[in-house]
Design an enzyme around this catalytic site. Structure first.
Site, PDB file in Angstrom:
ATOM      1  N   LYS A   1     -91.863 -44.988  78.944  1.00  0.00           N
ATOM      2  CA  LYS A   1     -91.459 -45.372  77.587  1.00  0.00           C
ATOM      3  C   LYS A   1     -92.551 -44.978  76.590  1.00  0.00           C
ATOM      4  CE  LYS A   1     -93.279 -50.031  78.410  1.00  0.00           C
ATOM      5  NZ  LYS A   1     -92.927 -51.420  78.783  1.00  0.00           N
TER       6      LYS A   1
ATOM      7  N   ARG B   1     -88.077 -63.181  77.436  1.00  0.00           N
ATOM      8  CA  ARG B   1     -88.064 -62.014  76.558  1.00  0.00           C
ATOM      9  C   ARG B   1     -86.681 -61.370  76.642  1.00  0.00           C
ATOM     10  NH1 ARG B   1     -92.395 -57.052  77.114  1.00  0.00           N
ATOM     11  NH2 ARG B   1     -91.038 -56.523  78.856  1.00  0.00           N
TER      12      ARG B   1
ATOM     13  N   TYR C   1    -117.710 -45.925  54.012  1.00  0.00           N
ATOM     14  CA  TYR C   1    -117.148 -46.836  53.018  1.00  0.00           C
ATOM     15  C   TYR C   1    -117.821 -48.206  53.061  1.00  0.00           C
ATOM     16  CZ  TYR C   1    -113.232 -43.686  52.102  1.00  0.00           C
ATOM     17  OH  TYR C   1    -112.457 -42.627  51.732  1.00  0.00           O
TER      18      TYR C   1
ATOM     19  N   MET D   1    -110.176 -42.448  57.473  1.00  0.00           N
ATOM     20  CA  MET D   1    -108.884 -41.881  57.859  1.00  0.00           C
ATOM     21  C   MET D   1    -109.031 -40.675  58.785  1.00  0.00           C
ATOM     22  SD  MET D   1    -105.697 -40.535  55.552  1.00  0.00           S
ATOM     23  CE  MET D   1    -105.408 -42.072  54.712  1.00  0.00           C
TER      24      MET D   1
HETATM   25  C1  LIG Z   1     -93.593 -51.685  80.004  1.00  0.00           C
HETATM   26  C2  LIG Z   1     -92.906 -52.294  81.179  1.00  0.00           C
HETATM   27  C3  LIG Z   1     -93.345 -52.032  82.487  1.00  0.00           C
HETATM   28  C4  LIG Z   1     -94.640 -51.303  82.786  1.00  0.00           C
HETATM   29  O1  LIG Z   1     -95.690 -52.207  82.563  1.00  0.00           O
HETATM   30  P1  LIG Z   1     -97.217 -51.844  82.861  1.00  0.00           P
HETATM   31  O2  LIG Z   1     -97.933 -53.105  82.628  1.00  0.00           O
HETATM   32  O3  LIG Z   1     -97.580 -50.769  81.903  1.00  0.00           O
HETATM   33  O4  LIG Z   1     -97.296 -51.356  84.264  1.00  0.00           O
HETATM   34  C5  LIG Z   1     -92.573 -52.487  83.526  1.00  0.00           C
HETATM   35  N1  LIG Z   1     -91.450 -53.208  83.302  1.00  0.00           N
HETATM   36  C6  LIG Z   1     -91.029 -53.528  82.064  1.00  0.00           C
HETATM   37  C7  LIG Z   1     -89.817 -54.346  81.892  1.00  0.00           C
HETATM   38  C8  LIG Z   1     -91.751 -53.084  80.966  1.00  0.00           C
HETATM   39  O5  LIG Z   1     -91.346 -53.434  79.723  1.00  0.00           O
END
Ligand SMILES: *Cc1c(COP(=O)(O)O)cnc(C)c1O
Length: 345
Positions: free
Chosen positions: A34, A128, A242, A290
């Site tokens: 992801k 969640r 800055y 930046m």
């Molecule tokens: C992001 C995610 C993972 C991977 O988690 P890591 O801690 O990066 O290994 C696995 N399962 C779900 C549902 C996630 O949202």
């Protein structure tokens, strides 16, 4: 055109982490790619992981799944953790994506569109996404995967881990034949009974430690480096950057480096940030701006065009994240498109 700041991705190290997690858990790794592979580039990372044997991947959003399908072709299985939003079933099907359904309306949307292979998420305590165990639906045609997610996998001593594991084991019995997936990266390190049929790591593939700190079992994958744009001698009494964020009590040599918050070098690196330069870890001076930051190179032989490592094999990702007051996940996913990704092996 060469760029003065680059995120270099070591695909060989990615592959080593993949095999290390499979060896550790004895379960197939279904990589989580992801957020564009945690910022490292999902197409390149997933293509390499496929070459190493991965056949199932997870993304968060349907659009990420569509892009991954285009990159990987028809063969691999791709699950979308968001599930099936209203009206999205046709798009998911067109790209042969499997939603991880998480509430009754998603089941309805998916089945009304004709159903097909899908996952189910059981919420074992994170509150969640997913069905509470007591509300988990009867199995139905198409359920190919059942999963849950740990809330505290990076804390091995946390008793909630085993409670979640046991709730998941019991709930998963309702779905005979479905692949059971429970462990994220941290979960892979909690013991064999957390592995189930397939593990689902993200951050450990990309070089973050399972407990939010550097871990020798995980190889560094990503290196953020940037070039020195200018070197200057700053006399005592003057300041750098800055708001006079750094004031020189004594003369300092300062390298102005081509990485700023518009590259994803978080502004919160000030005042504890550091960089690896000319074989040493040296502090960042003053505010990150930046496009540039300032590094103390007093006494070092540093010239324009030299490379400074903001994180990588010498300045480890988890340490850099801790200095910025955050976690490796956010550090990686904050690297902006201005920074080209370069793949090495
Ligand atoms: C992001 C995610 C993972 C991977 O988690 P890591 O801690 O990066 O290994 C696995 N399962 C779900 C549902 C996630 O949202």
């Amino acid at each position: 055109m060469p760029s003065p700041a680059t995120l270099s991705v070591d695909l060989g190290a990615l592959a080593r982490n993949f095999h290390a997690l499979q060896a550790l858990t004895g379960a197939p790794v279904h990589p989580v790619v992801k957020a564009d592979g945690y910022g490292l580039g999902a197409p390149a990372c997933a293509t390499r992981l496929m070459a190493e044997g991965a056949r199932t991947f997870f993304v968060a959003r349907a659009a990420e799944g569509q892009a991954l399908r285009a990159a990987l072709g028809a063969e691999p299985t791709i699950y979308v953790l968001d599930g099936c939003h209203e009206g999205a079933a046709a798009e998911l099907k067109a790209a042969d994506l499997r939603p991880v359904l998480n509430q009754p309306r998603q089941i309805d949307a998916w089945r009304q569109a004709g159903g097909g292979a899908c996952g189910l998420q059981i919420d074992t305590g994170m509150n969640r996404l997913g069905f509470r165990p007591e509300d988990a639906p009867e199995t139905f045609d198409g359920v190919s995967l059942v999963m849950s997610h740990l809330a505290c996998a990076d804390e091995p001593a946390q008793p909630m881990n085993r409670r979640q594991r046991d709730l998941f084991a019991a709930a998963a019995q309702r779905y005979p034949g479905a692949i059971r997936s429970f462990a994220n990266s941290g979960g892979c390190f909690l013991g064999p009974d957390f592995a189930f049929d397939a593990v689902r790591p993200g951050i450990c593939l990309y070089g973050g430690g399972p407990e939010g700190r550097t871990d020798d079992r995980i190889a560094p994958v990503a290196t953020l480096w940037a070039e020195v744009l200018q070197v200057r001698e700053v006399p005592a009494g003057e300041s750098v950057g800055y708001s006079r964020g750094f004031r020189a009590d004594a003369p300092v040599r300062v390298a102005t480096v081509a990485a700023g918050y518009a590259d994803g070098l978080l502004r919160s690196y000030s005042p504890r940030g550091a960089a690896w330069v000319a074989g040493q870890t040296r502090p960042l001076l003053g505010r990150v701006s930046m496009d540039v930051c300032a590094v103390d190179v007093t006494g070092l032989d540093v010239a324009v065009g030299d490379r400074v490592e903001l994180f990588g094999p010498n300045r480890r990702l988890d340490d850099a994240a801790a200095a910025a007051g955050t976690i490796a996940y956010e550090l990686l996913t904050s690297i902006t498109p201005r920074v080209p990704r370069a793949y090495v092996d």
